[in-house]
Enzyme design. Structure first.
Site, PDB file in Angstrom:
ATOM      1  N   ALA A 236      44.748  34.084  71.437  1.00  0.00           N
ATOM      2  CA  ALA A 236      45.872  34.516  72.097  1.00  0.00           C
ATOM      3  C   ALA A 236      46.312  33.338  73.017  1.00  0.00           C
ATOM      4  O   ALA A 236      47.419  33.134  73.191  1.00  0.00           O
ATOM      5  CB  ALA A 236      45.712  35.868  72.932  1.00  0.00           C
TER       6      ALA A 236
ATOM      7  N   GLU B  64      32.209  42.862  68.233  1.00  0.00           N
ATOM      8  CA  GLU B  64      32.923  43.937  69.307  1.00  0.00           C
ATOM      9  C   GLU B  64      32.942  45.164  68.567  1.00  0.00           C
ATOM     10  O   GLU B  64      32.595  46.133  69.118  1.00  0.00           O
ATOM     11  CB  GLU B  64      34.701  43.670  69.464  1.00  0.00           C
ATOM     12  CG  GLU B  64      34.834  42.724  70.639  1.00  0.00           C
ATOM     13  CD  GLU B  64      36.327  42.066  70.633  1.00  0.00           C
ATOM     14  OE1 GLU B  64      37.134  42.477  69.885  1.00  0.00           O
ATOM     15  OE2 GLU B  64      36.563  41.332  71.680  1.00  0.00           O
TER      16      GLU B  64
END
Ligand SMILES: Cc1cc2nc3c(=O)[nH]c(=O)nc-3n(C[C@H](O)[C@H](O)[C@H](O)COP(=O)(O)OP(=O)(O)OC[C@H]3O[C@@H](n4cnc5c(N)ncnc54)[C@H](O)[C@@H]3O)c2cc1C
Length: 433
Positions: A322, A178
């Protein structure tokens, strides 16, 4: 809520702790949520703060407003330093709290594989402060390079600005990919704001120890991710272990590369609190838990999220995601509810909704079982899923609009240098690799 209601203490208001606190809302329990920050950090977007796309307020949510309507939750700002399992007490700064149930969800930090001295030269990305420090370094490197380029032009020294301006990202997992991809997109935007720097001088190098990027994804998606990175201009070096990091350089294998900025995007270690919960931590310091996520010897203490070495049905340790932390937070709340109703606890089962990693603007990969997607479609799915996740924490749609606009247009709107704008003594922006 009555005085005799069981007391639930939750350490950490990250994805796991926050979800547990929300799910305990309607139960006859008194919840104390304690965190060393007064906000929840949406870690998946931290890199966008570091790379000047979003401002810190767009990725952090103050905790108190989240619990305005939930009377059985107290929020306390404090850093937990000790957990006394036998006496059911925790200590945070100068206060002690007792509990009937404890949920430990203090997350993880970076690990520098025994080279903590590298941290000063190659910060990682875990907190807002980390993102701001990285942003400061990136912008400062560009400002200095611009200044040198202007000076070189003034004095007619065309050669003086021909060395490369290297950004080195260490780690080929989702975070490294990313950051490298977005840095490369940023470099394309560069010429609009930094007119003297030759954009060809800017190099983004991704060093991955594994033989492919995104090693936890299937091979076709790794290959696609690498191709998308290269298309964005990232120099991908796989099977390339970083063996040393200095103030302005990184040794990748045997190759010494100059680095205006180095980003650490690999290696995790569970919160040091784990050591107080078990003497049998795994190699990244996570706590082994029973199928209902409690400690084998203390069934009223649960460990969730990045701190837990919880297994799936096949005995594999669940990844630090998450979605894992959130589902575990919800599962623990359900089991506390079952305990209160004198019902048996249920084991935790993770629902895998697939994996996705963004690579840069309109570049991503998505793995949903047999369905593998790449490029724009994958990026649109990534953006939609993350927008929905963000909405979970943020009710103001204006923030969402701002975010969608920022990432859709790659506008670098948050480019203030905070902290000291002065370069360190002797700081040079670039030397050729
Ligand atoms: C840069 C980055 C990008 C990521 N991208 C993705 C992604 O795209 N998708 C995905 O699924 N996952 C992603 N992850 C992983 C994901 O963020 C974690 O798996 C998740 O945050 C774990 O949740 P948690 O509740 O265990 O811990 P965290 O969310 O880390 O929360 C821990 C909380 O505990 C608090 N705390 C720590 N120690 C103490 C203490 N001693 N006392 C009091 N409070 C304490 C911290 O302040 C923090 O609020 C990313 C992580 C990073 C770093």
């Amino acid at each position: 809520m009555k005085k005799a209601d069981p007391r639930v203490v939750i350490i950490g208001a990250g994805f796991g702790g926050l979800r547990a606190a929300k799910r305990l809302a309607k139960l006859p329990v008194h919840v104390t949520l304690i965190d060393r920050n007064n906000h929840h950090t949406f870690q998946p977007f931290l890199y966008q703060v570091a790379l000047t796309v979003l401002s810190p307020a767009q990725v952090a949510t103050p905790l108190r407003p989240l619990f305005r309507g939930q009377e059985n939750v107290d929020v306390i700002l404090g850093e937990v330093s000790s957990i006394d399992l036998r006496n059911q007490r925790i200590t945070a700064d100068n206060i002690e709290l007792s509990y009937d149930y404890l949920i430990v969800a203090a997350g993880a930090r970076h690990s520098y594989f025994g080279h903590n001295e590298w941290e000063q030269y190659a910060p990682g990305l875990k907190r807002i402060d980390d993102a701001l420090e990285l942003r400061r370094r990136i912008l400062l490197a560009l400002e200095l390079a611009e200044r040198e380029a202007v000076a070189a032009k003034e004095s007619d020294q065309a050669d003086a600005d021909s060395s490369s301006l290297n950004f080195v990202v260490v780690g080929g997992g989702p975070t490294g990919v990313e950051i490298a991809g977005t840095l490369a997109s940023l470099a394309h935007e560069l010429k609009k704001d930094f007119r003297a720097i030759d954009p060809d001088r800017v190099r983004v190098i991704l060093a991955a120890a594994s033989d492919r990027v995104l090693p936890s994804y299937e091979e076709d998606l790794s290959r696609s991710a690498e191709a998308q990175l290269r298309q964005l201009g990232v120099e991908v070096r796989t099977s390339s272990r970083v063996t040393d990091i200095g103030p302005q350089s990184v040794r990748i294998g045997n190759d010494m590369v100059s680095a205006a900025v180095t980003v650490w995007a690999t290696g995790v270690a569970a919160s040091p609190l784990a050591k107080q919960l078990s003497s049998r931590l795994d190699k990244v310091g996570r706590v082994p838990v029973t199928p209902d996520l409690s400690l084998p010897d203390y069934r009223n203490v649960f460990v969730i999220g990045d701190m837990a070495a919880a297994q799936d049905r096949d005995g594999k340790i669940l990844p630090g995601l998450a979605s894992v932390a959130e589902q575990q937070g919800a599962a623990v709340a359900r089991n506390i509810a079952r305990n209160i109703r004198q019902l048996q606890r249920k084991p935790f089962r993770y629902r895998d909704w697939g994996s996705m990693a963004t690579i840069g603007q309109r570049a991503a990969v998505v793995q949903w079982g047999w369905l593998h997607l790449s490029r724009t479609l994958a990026w649109l799915i990534w953006a939609a899923v993350h927008a929905a996740l963000l909405l979970d924490f943020r009710s103001r749609s204006s923030v969402l609009r701002e975010w969608v606009w920022s990432i859709a247009t790659s506008k670098t709107s948050a480019s203030l240098i905070t902290g000291s704008p002065r370069p360190e003594q002797g700081h040079r922006t670039a030397v050729s690799a």
